[in-house]
Design a protein around this motif. Structure first.
Motif, PDB file in Angstrom:
ATOM      1  N   HIS A  23       0.628  -1.225   0.195  1.00 12.41           N
ATOM      2  CA  HIS A  23       0.268   0.129   0.204  1.00 12.41           C
ATOM      3  C   HIS A  23       0.889   1.124   0.201  1.00 12.41           C
ATOM      4  O   HIS A  23       0.706   2.712  -0.695  1.00 12.41           O
ATOM      5  CB  HIS A  23      -1.087   0.149   1.774  1.00 12.41           C
ATOM      6  CG  HIS A  23      -1.904   0.984   1.339  1.00 12.41           C
ATOM      7  ND1 HIS A  23      -3.248   1.027   1.542  1.00 12.41           N
ATOM      8  CD2 HIS A  23      -1.473   2.694   1.641  1.00 12.41           C
ATOM      9  CE1 HIS A  23      -3.923   1.851   0.965  1.00 12.41           C
ATOM     10  NE2 HIS A  23      -2.968   3.002   1.168  1.00 12.41           N
ATOM     11  N   SER A  28       1.615   4.526  -2.461  1.00 14.20           N
ATOM     12  CA  SER A  28       1.304   5.935  -2.169  1.00 14.20           C
ATOM     13  C   SER A  28       3.081   7.020  -2.718  1.00 14.20           C
ATOM     14  O   SER A  28       3.204   7.469  -2.972  1.00 14.20           O
ATOM     15  CB  SER A  28       1.372   6.402  -0.420  1.00 14.20           C
ATOM     16  OG  SER A  28       0.016   5.638  -0.012  1.00 14.20           O
ATOM     17  N   THR A  70      -6.931  10.374  -3.928  1.00 11.27           N
ATOM     18  CA  THR A  70      -7.864   9.845  -2.789  1.00 11.27           C
ATOM     19  C   THR A  70      -6.959   8.201  -2.224  1.00 11.27           C
ATOM     20  O   THR A  70      -7.299   7.930  -1.395  1.00 11.27           O
ATOM     21  CB  THR A  70      -9.287   8.719  -3.645  1.00 11.27           C
ATOM     22  OG1 THR A  70      -8.831   7.712  -4.783  1.00 11.27           O
ATOM     23  CG2 THR A  70      -9.764   9.273  -3.842  1.00 11.27           C
ATOM     24  N   TRP A  71      -5.674   7.958  -2.276  1.00 11.83           N
ATOM     25  CA  TRP A  71      -5.031   7.095  -1.640  1.00 11.83           C
ATOM     26  C   TRP A  71      -4.096   7.217  -0.731  1.00 11.83           C
ATOM     27  O   TRP A  71      -3.734   8.118  -0.697  1.00 11.83           O
ATOM     28  CB  TRP A  71      -4.435   6.683  -3.117  1.00 11.83           C
ATOM     29  CG  TRP A  71      -3.185   4.960  -2.901  1.00 11.83           C
ATOM     30  CD1 TRP A  71      -1.510   4.989  -2.162  1.00 11.83           C
ATOM     31  CD2 TRP A  71      -4.032   3.985  -3.002  1.00 11.83           C
ATOM     32  NE1 TRP A  71      -1.549   3.857  -1.988  1.00 11.83           N
ATOM     33  CE2 TRP A  71      -3.383   2.514  -2.075  1.00 11.83           C
ATOM     34  CE3 TRP A  71      -5.858   3.369  -2.765  1.00 11.83           C
ATOM     35  CZ2 TRP A  71      -3.087   1.980  -2.087  1.00 11.83           C
ATOM     36  CZ3 TRP A  71      -5.709   2.268  -3.290  1.00 11.83           C
ATOM     37  CH2 TRP A  71      -4.406   0.996  -2.148  1.00 11.83           C
ATOM     38  N   LYS A  72      -4.768   6.666   0.685  1.00  6.97           N
ATOM     39  CA  LYS A  72      -4.312   7.349   1.621  1.00  6.97           C
ATOM     40  C   LYS A  72      -2.878   6.368   1.986  1.00  6.97           C
ATOM     41  O   LYS A  72      -2.764   5.281   1.062  1.00  6.97           O
ATOM     42  CB  LYS A  72      -5.034   7.317   3.075  1.00  6.97           C
ATOM     43  CG  LYS A  72      -6.157   8.540   2.928  1.00  6.97           C
ATOM     44  CD  LYS A  72      -6.860   8.561   3.827  1.00  6.97           C
ATOM     45  CE  LYS A  72      -7.164   9.681   4.152  1.00  6.97           C
ATOM     46  NZ  LYS A  72      -8.193  10.420   5.280  1.00  6.97           N
ATOM     47  N   SER A  81      -7.071  -0.679   4.227  1.00  9.81           N
ATOM     48  CA  SER A  81      -7.084  -0.572   2.885  1.00  9.81           C
ATOM     49  C   SER A  81      -7.372  -1.628   2.105  1.00  9.81           C
ATOM     50  O   SER A  81      -7.590  -2.446   2.375  1.00  9.81           O
ATOM     51  CB  SER A  81      -5.491  -0.976   2.641  1.00  9.81           C
ATOM     52  OG  SER A  81      -4.501  -1.346   1.455  1.00  9.81           O
ATOM     53  N   GLU A  82      -7.172  -0.498   0.640  1.00 12.94           N
ATOM     54  CA  GLU A  82      -7.996  -1.410  -0.809  1.00 12.94           C
ATOM     55  C   GLU A  82      -7.242  -2.781  -1.128  1.00 12.94           C
ATOM     56  O   GLU A  82      -7.863  -3.617  -1.674  1.00 12.94           O
ATOM     57  CB  GLU A  82      -8.462  -0.808  -1.805  1.00 12.94           C
ATOM     58  CG  GLU A  82      -9.177  -1.223  -2.751  1.00 12.94           C
ATOM     59  CD  GLU A  82      -9.015  -0.614  -3.941  1.00 12.94           C
ATOM     60  OE1 GLU A  82      -9.962  -0.607  -5.147  1.00 12.94           O
ATOM     61  OE2 GLU A  82      -9.367   0.870  -3.782  1.00 12.94           O
ATOM     62  N   ILE A  98      -7.375  -0.108  -9.256  1.00 14.62           N
ATOM     63  CA  ILE A  98      -7.589   0.485  -8.203  1.00 14.62           C
ATOM     64  C   ILE A  98      -7.323   1.915  -8.031  1.00 14.62           C
ATOM     65  O   ILE A  98      -6.809   2.109  -9.290  1.00 14.62           O
ATOM     66  CB  ILE A  98      -6.150   0.546  -7.038  1.00 14.62           C
ATOM     67  CG1 ILE A  98      -6.537  -0.935  -6.424  1.00 14.62           C
ATOM     68  CG2 ILE A  98      -6.533   1.366  -6.276  1.00 14.62           C
ATOM     69  CD1 ILE A  98      -5.271  -1.977  -5.742  1.00 14.62           C
ATOM     70  N   ILE A 135      -6.577   6.164  -8.035  1.00 11.30           N
ATOM     71  CA  ILE A 135      -5.658   6.029  -6.902  1.00 11.30           C
ATOM     72  C   ILE A 135      -6.254   7.769  -7.025  1.00 11.30           C
ATOM     73  O   ILE A 135      -5.346   8.687  -6.026  1.00 11.30           O
ATOM     74  CB  ILE A 135      -4.828   6.375  -7.186  1.00 11.30           C
ATOM     75  CG1 ILE A 135      -3.740   6.391  -8.752  1.00 11.30           C
ATOM     76  CG2 ILE A 135      -4.105   4.591  -7.174  1.00 11.30           C
ATOM     77  CD1 ILE A 135      -2.519   6.772  -8.896  1.00 11.30           C
ATOM     78  N   LYS A 177     -14.433   1.530  -5.437  1.00  5.10           N
ATOM     79  CA  LYS A 177     -13.080   0.524  -4.851  1.00  5.10           C
ATOM     80  C   LYS A 177     -13.164  -0.502  -5.768  1.00  5.10           C
ATOM     81  O   LYS A 177     -13.670  -1.528  -6.134  1.00  5.10           O
ATOM     82  CB  LYS A 177     -13.444  -0.019  -3.281  1.00  5.10           C
ATOM     83  CG  LYS A 177     -14.007   0.982  -2.064  1.00  5.10           C
ATOM     84  CD  LYS A 177     -12.092   1.132  -1.519  1.00  5.10           C
ATOM     85  CE  LYS A 177     -11.930   2.501  -0.698  1.00  5.10           C
ATOM     86  NZ  LYS A 177     -11.012   3.287  -0.465  1.00  5.10           N
TER      87      LYS A 177
END
Length: 551
Positions: free
Chosen positions: A133, A137, A158-160, A196-197, A218, A220, A511
């Motif tokens: 994950h 990032s 949107t991806w933390k 987490s996705e 996914i 992002i 998602k």
């Protein structure tokens, strides 16, 4: 009475190869991680098509329900009546382990082992998911720093980032500070790893190729033209898959009574879909005549999500559903103070039993056999148990009193024998909704038919997100509601079986890799915090490696 960890540490475990052999899994089909753990290689060699039993529960309370304990004890009960059985469970997250909830390996004489390993880093699945994950990032920010060929709008990412511990300080952060060589400053934040996705993707993948395909989908963020940008667009799908090449393999361990248990994946049911991997469940189904799996939190969350999301992707609907309840938890739902739960109170019990009644009615909608397991505590009185059993019978289902915490599998053999009978039903499964239904119709079906509410109220942000869903054709995916686990409503303090309420939707998040839409309600947080006295304060290890304080 010994503590859970003392019971586990005193148990005599079998070598994992012996446990695997009981399922006809050969040595070359598994990779041992020491004496008592193993990864099972893909594809599986098992050829059975076992019956599937789903264990769910009433809404969790501070009084305790013991759903995982019951699931493990039920597996041992099947073992005791000489049935071929395997259990499928989620892996524990370090957040609850170090926080207030503790581990997720059962309790008393109904535990999976080695308890310490499972509750800590186990076989490294969660660290691998965390690294995959956060690698994504880093690659996103690196792409923007080196020219941003995809024209990604940093304001729409949107991806933390994630970490597998409750850390409220990281919910909202600023990254990229320190000048031109340190990246592009922007707002960011951390979720807990189980949100987490990639966790959801791993748990819903059928093999390595399917994992790769899902990772590539996914979302992002969006570019400056407001078009979606995915992992595949970024060109890093292969790298992420590589980091998960071992994590995708289910883990095999055993109960204290040597029942095989596949433990794999661990999405929370209040912020994700709350079920172990479909590969773990498939391993159980293909290697045993009976597979017992558990869905996180209450039947309104993990139970509904297993039935409407996971089981469809699994390709196998449950043959029976078990709802776990306790006298103590129902008294708390009936208004009794947590400190007074040891005192007999039949009136409060029956008032709180409406919570159980709604869960029973909800699960019966799926047209599969439903039974209730009353997980007994020593403080339960005969009057209370009889009153609860009578109430359950009035709902048209059978109650079974279980004592697995104290007696292991011997405390649930009657329930196991009943499930052997009811699993032979051929009733056709009825889903709550069809994926092709209108998005709001699907969401309202969950709220009205499962929660008992009147409908939903969308925030302005959620309305904007819904328009994006429809525009991009994502609205036909199933819905995963993120909601407090403590109540049918979006208010954690509304216990029992509330009526005449609406669910407030704050955000809607696609998602696309996992293949569902997350609907965030109320004040749900994707990064929990630690309590005033976290469990970590009571943990220790001595020079001989003996651990204390873990539960």
């Amino acid at each position: 009475m010994k503590t859970d960890i003392e019971i586990s540490q005193s148990a005599k475990l079998k070598n994992i190869s012996e446990i695997a052999s009981s399922l006809n899994i050969s040595d070359d089909q598994m990779d041992p991680y020491g004496k008592y753990k193993a990864k099972i290689n893909l594809p599986f060699a098992g050829s059975k098509n076992g019956k599937l039993i789903l264990v769910t529960s009433i809404n969790p309370t501070a009084a305790g329900e013991g759903k995982t304990t019951l699931t493990i004890g039920l597996g041992d009960a099947f073992h005791r009546i000489n049935k071929s059985v395997a259990i499928a469970l989620r892996e524990p997250s370090l957040g609850p382990v170090m926080g207030i909830k503790g581990g997720a390996t059962g309790g008393g004489y109904a535990q999976v082992a080695p308890m310490e390993d499972i509750n800590l880093f186990f076989t490294g699945d969660f660290p691998a998911i965390t690294e995959a994950h956060d690698t994504l990032s880093a690659l996103i920010d690196n792409h923007i720093h080196h020219g941003n060929k995809l024209n990604i709008d940093p304001r729409t990412i949107t991806w933390k980032r994630v970490v597998d511990i409750n850390d409220r300080e990281l919910r909202n952060v600023i990254v990229g500070l320190g000048g031109r060589t340190s990246g592009v400053p922007r707002e960011d934040g951390f979720d807990i790893t189980v949100a987490s996705e990639i966790m959801a993707v791993l748990c819903l993948s059928e093999d390595l190729n399917d994992l790769k395909e899902k990772l590539g989908k996914i979302l992002i963020g969006y570019n400056y033209d407001r078009q979606p940008v995915t992992v595949s667009d970024l060109g890093v799908t292969g790298a992420l898959t590589l980091l998960l090449k071992d994590a995708i393999k289910p883990n095999l361990v055993q109960t204290l009574e040597h029942t095989p248990a596949f433990i794999h994946g661990g999405p929370f049911a209040n912020i994700a879909h709350g079920c172990n991997s479909i590969l773990a469940t498939k391993a159980a189904i293909q290697h045993a005549d009976y597979a017992i799996t558990e869905a996180g939190f209450g039947a309104d969350l993990g139970g509904e999500k297993f039935l409407d999301i996971t089981s469809e992707k699994l390709g196998k609907r449950p043959d029976a559903i078990v709802i776990v309840a306790t006298v103590r938890a129902l008294k708390l739902n009936g208004g009794v103070n947590k400190n007074d739960l040891d005192q007999e109170n039949v009136d409060a019990l029956l008032k709180g039993a409406k919570n159980l009644g709604r869960h029973i009615a909800n699960m019966k909608q799926y047209n599969k056999p439903v039974v209730v397991a009353v997980n007994e505590f020593t403080s339960d009185t005969e009057k209370e148990i009889n009153a609860l059993n009578d109430y359950i019978k009035e709902q048209g289902v059978k109650p079974f009193n279980t004592t697995v915490w104290e007696n292991g599998g011997a405390g649930a053999t009657e329930l196991a024998e009943e499930l052997v009978d009811v699993c032979d039903n051929n009733q056709e499964f009825k889903p709550l909704y069809n994926n092709d239904d209108d998005f709001m119709d699907k969401l309202n079906a969950i709220v009205t038919k499962i929660y008992g509410g009147n409908g939903v109220v969308l925030s302005n942000k959620a309305k904007t997100q819904l328009k994006k869903l429809v525009k991009n054709g994502w609205d036909k995916l199933p819905i995963c509601v993120a909601k407090t686990q403590y109540s049918f409503t979006d208010n954690a303090k509304e216990l029992g079986a509330p009526v005449d309420f609406s669910i407030n939707v704050s955000d809607i998040q696609p998602k696309l890799g996992a293949g569902f839409i997350v609907v965030l309600t109320g004040k749900i947080l994707t990064m929990p915090g630690l309590p005033s006295h976290p469990a970590a304060l009571d943990m220790d290890i001595d020079n001989d490696g003996k651990i204390t304080g873990l539960f």
